[in-house]
Design a protein around this motif. Structure first.
Motif, PDB file in Angstrom:
ATOM      1  N   THR A   6       0.703  -1.048  -0.089  1.00 12.80           N
ATOM      2  CA  THR A   6       0.069  -0.004  -0.074  1.00 12.80           C
ATOM      3  C   THR A   6       0.745   1.214   0.028  1.00 12.80           C
ATOM      4  OG1 THR A   6      -0.041  -0.211   2.387  1.00 12.80           O
ATOM      5  CG2 THR A   6      -1.881  -0.903   1.135  1.00 12.80           C
ATOM      6  N   ASP A   7       2.273   1.143   0.113  1.00 20.12           N
ATOM      7  CA  ASP A   7       3.108   2.370   0.330  1.00 20.12           C
ATOM      8  C   ASP A   7       3.599   2.345  -1.186  1.00 20.12           C
ATOM      9  OD1 ASP A   7       5.794   0.947   2.182  1.00 20.12           O
ATOM     10  OD2 ASP A   7       4.561   0.301   0.564  1.00 20.12           O
ATOM     11  N   TYR A   8       3.173   1.683  -1.974  1.00 18.86           N
ATOM     12  CA  TYR A   8       3.987   1.896  -3.379  1.00 18.86           C
ATOM     13  C   TYR A   8       2.616   2.207  -4.493  1.00 18.86           C
ATOM     14  CZ  TYR A   8       6.933   0.605  -7.233  1.00 18.86           C
ATOM     15  OH  TYR A   8       7.652   0.391  -8.476  1.00 18.86           O
ATOM     16  N   TRP A   9       1.423   1.983  -4.016  1.00 15.63           N
ATOM     17  CA  TRP A   9       0.351   2.238  -4.792  1.00 15.63           C
ATOM     18  C   TRP A   9      -0.609   3.228  -4.418  1.00 15.63           C
ATOM     19  CZ3 TRP A   9      -0.587  -0.494  -9.680  1.00 15.63           C
ATOM     20  CH2 TRP A   9       0.338  -1.477 -10.115  1.00 15.63           C
ATOM     21  N   ALA A  10      -1.222   4.029  -5.137  1.00 16.65           N
ATOM     22  CA  ALA A  10      -2.390   4.858  -4.541  1.00 16.65           C
ATOM     23  C   ALA A  10      -3.468   3.908  -4.031  1.00 16.65           C
ATOM     24  CB  ALA A  10      -2.811   5.910  -5.350  1.00 16.65           C
TER      25      ALA A  10
ATOM     26  N   GLY B  37       1.808   9.352   0.852  1.00 10.11           N
ATOM     27  CA  GLY B  37       1.345   9.374   1.866  1.00 10.11           C
ATOM     28  C   GLY B  37       0.523  10.831   1.777  1.00 10.11           C
ATOM     29  N   ALA B  38       0.437  11.350   0.737  1.00  8.49           N
ATOM     30  CA  ALA B  38      -0.441  12.641   0.412  1.00  8.49           C
ATOM     31  C   ALA B  38      -1.976  12.279   0.361  1.00  8.49           C
ATOM     32  CB  ALA B  38      -0.066  13.526  -0.668  1.00  8.49           C
ATOM     33  N   SER B  39      -2.697  13.215   1.112  1.00  3.57           N
ATOM     34  CA  SER B  39      -4.244  12.534   1.063  1.00  3.57           C
ATOM     35  C   SER B  39      -4.866  13.655   0.314  1.00  3.57           C
ATOM     36  CB  SER B  39      -4.867  13.139   2.313  1.00  3.57           C
ATOM     37  OG  SER B  39      -4.382  12.263   3.269  1.00  3.57           O
TER      38      SER B  39
ATOM     39  N   PHE C 189     -13.157  13.239   7.980  1.00  6.90           N
ATOM     40  CA  PHE C 189     -12.617  11.990   7.721  1.00  6.90           C
ATOM     41  C   PHE C 189     -11.119  11.930   7.334  1.00  6.90           C
ATOM     42  CE2 PHE C 189     -16.498   9.978   5.595  1.00  6.90           C
ATOM     43  CZ  PHE C 189     -17.172  10.045   6.485  1.00  6.90           C
ATOM     44  N   VAL C 190     -10.492  10.969   7.914  1.00  8.82           N
ATOM     45  CA  VAL C 190      -8.926  11.024   7.791  1.00  8.82           C
ATOM     46  C   VAL C 190      -8.534   9.792   7.282  1.00  8.82           C
ATOM     47  CG1 VAL C 190      -6.593  11.255   9.138  1.00  8.82           C
ATOM     48  CG2 VAL C 190      -8.583  12.567   9.707  1.00  8.82           C
ATOM     49  N   VAL C 191      -7.711   9.671   6.122  1.00  9.52           N
ATOM     50  CA  VAL C 191      -7.082   8.428   5.603  1.00  9.52           C
ATOM     51  C   VAL C 191      -5.689   8.270   6.153  1.00  9.52           C
ATOM     52  CG1 VAL C 191      -6.267   9.458   3.348  1.00  9.52           C
ATOM     53  CG2 VAL C 191      -6.888   7.267   3.610  1.00  9.52           C
ATOM     54  N   SER C 192      -5.279   7.038   6.435  1.00 12.25           N
ATOM     55  CA  SER C 192      -3.928   6.739   6.891  1.00 12.25           C
ATOM     56  C   SER C 192      -3.631   5.267   6.547  1.00 12.25           C
ATOM     57  CB  SER C 192      -3.698   6.947   8.042  1.00 12.25           C
ATOM     58  OG  SER C 192      -4.599   6.121   8.912  1.00 12.25           O
ATOM     59  N   ARG C 193      -2.421   4.976   6.773  1.00  8.66           N
ATOM     60  CA  ARG C 193      -2.162   3.428   6.399  1.00  8.66           C
ATOM     61  C   ARG C 193      -1.127   3.141   7.354  1.00  8.66           C
ATOM     62  NH1 ARG C 193       0.984   5.345   1.024  1.00  8.66           N
ATOM     63  NH2 ARG C 193       2.903   5.960   1.976  1.00  8.66           N
ATOM     64  N   ASP C 194      -1.135   1.717   7.517  1.00  3.90           N
ATOM     65  CA  ASP C 194      -0.149   0.856   8.422  1.00  3.90           C
ATOM     66  C   ASP C 194       0.842   0.157   7.372  1.00  3.90           C
ATOM     67  OD1 ASP C 194       1.262  -1.037   9.979  1.00  3.90           O
ATOM     68  OD2 ASP C 194      -0.177  -0.566  11.604  1.00  3.90           O
ATOM     69  N   ARG C 195       1.954   0.770   7.269  1.00  4.91           N
ATOM     70  CA  ARG C 195       2.877  -0.234   6.219  1.00  4.91           C
ATOM     71  C   ARG C 195       3.132  -1.636   6.932  1.00  4.91           C
ATOM     72  NH1 ARG C 195       5.202   4.942   5.937  1.00  4.91           N
ATOM     73  NH2 ARG C 195       5.440   5.779   3.839  1.00  4.91           N
ATOM     74  N   ILE C 196       3.070  -1.976   7.996  1.00  6.96           N
ATOM     75  CA  ILE C 196       3.399  -3.235   8.605  1.00  6.96           C
ATOM     76  C   ILE C 196       2.288  -3.929   8.442  1.00  6.96           C
ATOM     77  CG2 ILE C 196       3.948  -4.566  10.743  1.00  6.96           C
ATOM     78  CD1 ILE C 196       5.511  -2.412  11.865  1.00  6.96           C
TER      79      ILE C 196
ATOM     80  N   GLU D 291      -0.143   8.109  -7.921  1.00  9.63           N
ATOM     81  CA  GLU D 291      -0.859   9.168  -7.700  1.00  9.63           C
ATOM     82  C   GLU D 291      -2.234   8.921  -7.846  1.00  9.63           C
ATOM     83  OE1 GLU D 291       2.718  10.932  -7.127  1.00  9.63           O
ATOM     84  OE2 GLU D 291       0.885  11.808  -6.758  1.00  9.63           O
ATOM     85  N   CYS D 292      -3.190   9.927  -6.938  1.00  8.66           N
ATOM     86  CA  CYS D 292      -4.509   9.683  -6.710  1.00  8.66           C
ATOM     87  C   CYS D 292      -5.111  10.084  -7.912  1.00  8.66           C
ATOM     88  CB  CYS D 292      -4.853  10.334  -5.585  1.00  8.66           C
ATOM     89  SG  CYS D 292      -4.405   9.701  -4.161  1.00  8.66           S
TER      90      CYS D 292
END
Length: 126
Positions: free
Chosen positions: A28-32, A54-56, A67-74, A105-106
């Motif tokens: 998920t840290d390689y693709w939008a 990591g840009a929203s 609303f807030v979007v985030s991710r957990d790489r692990i 990119e989004c």
């Protein structure tokens, strides 16, 4: 490639929910990855996207401050934190991965997303 959306449910107006989009087969840290929703009788619409950097990018003014979007790489999971929920947020929420070639990119174009999760229902009671 698979995306599994979860975390939906019945919530009262003003409440909070956190949706999860568990990804497999890609990072998920390689693709939008984008979040979309479809309310009854309406077309699917973009909510927010998280780029590989990591840009929203928000596609709905009504959620921008809630609303807030985030991710957990692990965990390889993208989250959608929904706060101050309103009845108009009632919808099935989907997550999706951007397609090539501009996959980092989004985009607000639904056709630019290739793989989709199965959706999770969010119902807001008033």
């Amino acid at each position: 490639v698979q995306l599994q959306a979860s975390g939906g449910g019945l919530v009262e107006r003003g409440g909070s929910l956190r949706l999860s989009c568990a990804a497999s087969g890609f990072k998920t840290d390689y693709w939008a990855v984008g979040w979309f929703r479809q309310a009854p009788g309406k077309e699917r619409e973009g909510v927010v996207c998280l780029s590989s950097s990591g840009a929203s990018e928000y596609y709905s003014d009504s959620v921008k401050d809630r609303f807030v979007v985030s991710r957990d790489r692990i965990e390889n999971t993208v989250y959608l934190q929904m706060n101050s929920i309103k009845p108009e947020d009632t919808a099935v929420y989907y997550c999706a991965r951007r397609r090539r070639p501009i996959f980092r990119e989004c985009s607000d174009d639904i056709d630019e997303y290739e793989y989709w999760g199965q959706g999770t229902q969010v119902t807001v009671s008033s």
